[in-house]
Design a protein around this motif. Structure first.
Motif, PDB file in Angstrom:
ATOM      1  N   GLU A  33     -70.031 -18.889 -54.395  1.00  0.00           N
ATOM      2  CA  GLU A  33     -69.070 -17.795 -54.292  1.00  0.00           C
ATOM      3  C   GLU A  33     -68.900 -17.361 -52.841  1.00  0.00           C
ATOM      4  N   MET A  34     -70.012 -17.236 -52.133  1.00  0.00           N
ATOM      5  CA  MET A  34     -69.960 -16.836 -50.724  1.00  0.00           C
ATOM      6  C   MET A  34     -69.185 -17.850 -49.893  1.00  0.00           C
ATOM      7  N   SER A  35     -69.354 -19.146 -50.211  1.00  0.00           N
ATOM      8  CA  SER A  35     -68.709 -20.192 -49.415  1.00  0.00           C
ATOM      9  C   SER A  35     -67.194 -20.165 -49.549  1.00  0.00           C
ATOM     10  N   ARG A  36     -66.681 -19.519 -50.591  1.00  0.00           N
ATOM     11  CA  ARG A  36     -65.231 -19.457 -50.805  1.00  0.00           C
ATOM     12  C   ARG A  36     -64.587 -18.247 -50.129  1.00  0.00           C
ATOM     13  N   GLN A  37     -65.404 -17.332 -49.640  1.00  0.00           N
ATOM     14  CA  GLN A  37     -64.881 -16.093 -49.077  1.00  0.00           C
ATOM     15  C   GLN A  37     -64.231 -16.316 -47.703  1.00  0.00           C
ATOM     16  N   PRO A  38     -63.148 -15.606 -47.406  1.00  0.00           N
ATOM     17  CA  PRO A  38     -62.490 -15.753 -46.100  1.00  0.00           C
ATOM     18  C   PRO A  38     -63.434 -15.480 -44.932  1.00  0.00           C
ATOM     19  N   GLU A  39     -64.366 -14.542 -45.119  1.00  0.00           N
ATOM     20  CA  GLU A  39     -65.304 -14.225 -44.034  1.00  0.00           C
ATOM     21  C   GLU A  39     -66.171 -15.426 -43.695  1.00  0.00           C
ATOM     22  N   TYR A  40     -66.560 -16.181 -44.736  1.00  0.00           N
ATOM     23  CA  TYR A  40     -67.396 -17.355 -44.460  1.00  0.00           C
ATOM     24  C   TYR A  40     -66.567 -18.476 -43.862  1.00  0.00           C
ATOM     25  N   ARG A  41     -65.305 -18.576 -44.247  1.00  0.00           N
ATOM     26  CA  ARG A  41     -64.443 -19.622 -43.690  1.00  0.00           C
ATOM     27  C   ARG A  41     -64.217 -19.432 -42.194  1.00  0.00           C
ATOM     28  N   ILE A  42     -64.455 -18.248 -41.699  1.00  0.00           N
ATOM     29  CA  ILE A  42     -64.409 -18.031 -40.248  1.00  0.00           C
ATOM     30  C   ILE A  42     -65.574 -18.760 -39.582  1.00  0.00           C
ATOM     31  N   LEU A  43     -66.706 -18.797 -40.279  1.00  0.00           N
ATOM     32  CA  LEU A  43     -67.882 -19.475 -39.744  1.00  0.00           C
ATOM     33  C   LEU A  43     -67.763 -20.990 -39.889  1.00  0.00           C
ATOM     34  N   HIS A  44     -67.283 -21.435 -41.038  1.00  0.00           N
ATOM     35  CA  HIS A  44     -67.100 -22.868 -41.292  1.00  0.00           C
ATOM     36  C   HIS A  44     -65.752 -23.054 -41.989  1.00  0.00           C
ATOM     37  N   PRO A  45     -64.835 -23.786 -41.389  1.00  0.00           N
ATOM     38  CA  PRO A  45     -63.474 -23.869 -41.942  1.00  0.00           C
ATOM     39  C   PRO A  45     -63.404 -24.505 -43.320  1.00  0.00           C
ATOM     40  N   HIS A  46     -64.421 -25.279 -43.709  1.00  0.00           N
ATOM     41  CA  HIS A  46     -64.424 -25.924 -45.020  1.00  0.00           C
ATOM     42  C   HIS A  46     -65.385 -25.255 -45.999  1.00  0.00           C
ATOM     43  N   GLY A  47     -66.002 -24.152 -45.584  1.00  0.00           N
ATOM     44  CA  GLY A  47     -66.909 -23.431 -46.474  1.00  0.00           C
ATOM     45  C   GLY A  47     -68.198 -24.179 -46.742  1.00  0.00           C
ATOM     46  N   LYS A  48     -68.643 -24.995 -45.792  1.00  0.00           N
ATOM     47  CA  LYS A  48     -69.828 -25.822 -45.992  1.00  0.00           C
ATOM     48  C   LYS A  48     -71.009 -25.275 -45.177  1.00  0.00           C
ATOM     49  N   VAL A  49     -72.148 -25.942 -45.314  1.00  0.00           N
ATOM     50  CA  VAL A  49     -73.333 -25.644 -44.512  1.00  0.00           C
ATOM     51  C   VAL A  49     -73.765 -26.931 -43.831  1.00  0.00           C
ATOM     52  N   PRO A  50     -74.550 -26.784 -42.748  1.00  0.00           N
ATOM     53  CA  PRO A  50     -75.091 -25.556 -42.163  1.00  0.00           C
ATOM     54  C   PRO A  50     -74.138 -24.933 -41.149  1.00  0.00           C
ATOM     55  N   VAL A  51     -74.417 -23.674 -40.858  1.00  0.00           N
ATOM     56  CA  VAL A  51     -73.822 -22.979 -39.719  1.00  0.00           C
ATOM     57  C   VAL A  51     -74.952 -22.267 -38.990  1.00  0.00           C
ATOM     58  N   LEU A  52     -74.952 -22.359 -37.682  1.00  0.00           N
ATOM     59  CA  LEU A  52     -75.914 -21.621 -36.858  1.00  0.00           C
ATOM     60  C   LEU A  52     -75.163 -20.592 -36.038  1.00  0.00           C
ATOM     61  N   VAL A  53     -75.633 -19.353 -36.081  1.00  0.00           N
ATOM     62  CA  VAL A  53     -75.091 -18.291 -35.236  1.00  0.00           C
ATOM     63  C   VAL A  53     -76.195 -17.869 -34.283  1.00  0.00           C
ATOM     64  N   ASP A  54     -75.942 -18.042 -32.984  1.00  0.00           N
ATOM     65  CA  ASP A  54     -76.933 -17.743 -31.955  1.00  0.00           C
ATOM     66  C   ASP A  54     -76.241 -16.996 -30.828  1.00  0.00           C
ATOM     67  N   ASP A  55     -76.331 -15.675 -30.874  1.00  0.00           N
ATOM     68  CA  ASP A  55     -75.641 -14.826 -29.898  1.00  0.00           C
ATOM     69  C   ASP A  55     -74.145 -15.159 -29.889  1.00  0.00           C
ATOM     70  N   GLN A  56     -73.646 -15.693 -28.765  1.00  0.00           N
ATOM     71  CA  GLN A  56     -72.211 -15.966 -28.630  1.00  0.00           C
ATOM     72  C   GLN A  56     -71.808 -17.319 -29.204  1.00  0.00           C
ATOM     73  N   THR A  58     -71.409 -19.920 -32.326  1.00  0.00           N
ATOM     74  CA  THR A  58     -71.334 -20.176 -33.763  1.00  0.00           C
ATOM     75  C   THR A  58     -70.949 -21.635 -33.919  1.00  0.00           C
ATOM     76  N   ILE A  59     -71.836 -22.429 -34.512  1.00  0.00           N
ATOM     77  CA  ILE A  59     -71.663 -23.878 -34.513  1.00  0.00           C
ATOM     78  C   ILE A  59     -71.991 -24.446 -35.886  1.00  0.00           C
ATOM     79  N   PHE A  60     -71.208 -25.438 -36.317  1.00  0.00           N
ATOM     80  CA  PHE A  60     -71.517 -26.160 -37.545  1.00  0.00           C
ATOM     81  C   PHE A  60     -71.697 -27.640 -37.227  1.00  0.00           C
ATOM     82  N   GLU A  61     -72.030 -28.432 -38.241  1.00  0.00           N
ATOM     83  CA  GLU A  61     -72.427 -29.845 -38.175  1.00  0.00           C
ATOM     84  C   GLU A  61     -73.922 -29.941 -37.834  1.00  0.00           C
ATOM     85  N   SER A  62     -74.680 -30.512 -38.766  1.00  0.00           N
ATOM     86  CA  SER A  62     -76.142 -30.510 -38.652  1.00  0.00           C
ATOM     87  C   SER A  62     -76.637 -31.212 -37.398  1.00  0.00           C
ATOM     88  N   ALA A  63     -76.052 -32.366 -37.053  1.00  0.00           N
ATOM     89  CA  ALA A  63     -76.505 -33.096 -35.861  1.00  0.00           C
ATOM     90  C   ALA A  63     -76.192 -32.307 -34.599  1.00  0.00           C
TER      91      ALA A  63
END
Length: 211
Positions: A33-56, A58-63
């Motif tokens: 449910e969280m992955s479908r929310q617009p707020e999460y899509r700001i973090l990851h455009p496809h609603g997937k994991v992982p996402v890392l937020v570290d100060d300034q 915000t990055i996705f893709e595990s590698a």
């Protein structure tokens, strides 16, 4: 530092590295449910994991996350020095794991779990090759790893790095799916990696099999 995470996904890989490093982080388990929310899509455009937020940042893709963390904390020793010749091989195995090794494993996953939702891949692509063809494909892409691991415990400078975490993360999937059936250097390698306490903390189902 926050890591957005779902168990038994690619998000295990950056969590594993954080556990190896002993870095404090906040783990946020993402629900469907969280992955479908617009707020999460700001973090990851496809609603997937992982996402890392570290100060300034915000990055996705595990590698990418693992590479970023290993460089940010270079003193921890999970990546070769920037100007070291070993850095080239480190990049090689990071990209090989993500682009070459993972492809047949993901393809086989859809044979084992045909109803698994995929937010990007077209449905027709999920079974475009047979399970037997996928196994042959996987065996071929394991050949360079088997050759290297005959005489080495790890991929780069024979020491444990983030390249082992990314590659090991892919092979962990393969192991869970029952793709590592024959005795080989690759199978011995993932068995050894599976004994690391940091991985056991990152993936409580490290020894589980997917049926």
């Amino acid at each position: 530092m926050k890591l957005y995470y779902i168990p038994t996904t690619r998000a295990v890989r950056p969590r594993w590295l954080l556990e190896e490093m002993g870095i404090e982080y906040e783990l946020i388990t993402v629900s469907m449910e969280m992955s479908r929310q617009p707020e999460y899509r700001i973090l990851h455009p496809h609603g997937k994991v992982p996402v890392l937020v570290d100060d300034q940042v915000t990055i996705f893709e595990s590698a990418a996350i693992c590479t970023y963390l290993a460089d940010k904390y270079l003193e921890k020793g999970f990546a070769p020095k920037i100007n070291s010749p070993a850095r080239a091989y480190y990049y090689q195995w990071l990209f090989y794991a993500s682009l070459t090794l993972e492809a047949p494993v993901e393809q086989y996953l859809f044979h084992v779990l045909p109803n698994l939702p995929e937010k990007v891949l077209p449905k027709a692509e999920k079974t475009r090759v047979t399970s037997e063809e996928v196994k042959e494909w996987f065996a071929k892409v394991c050949q360079p790893l088997n050759q290297l691991l005959q005489d080495n415990d790890y991929l780069v400078e024979n020491r444990f790095t983030a390249a082992d975490i990314v590659t090991g993360g892919v092979l962990l999937w393969a192991s869970k799916l029952g793709m590592l059936t024959d005795e080989s250097p690759v199978k011995a390698y993932i068995t050894k990696l599976g004994q690391r306490s940091a991985l056991q903390r990152a993936d409580i189902d490290v020894d589980a099999q997917v049926d």
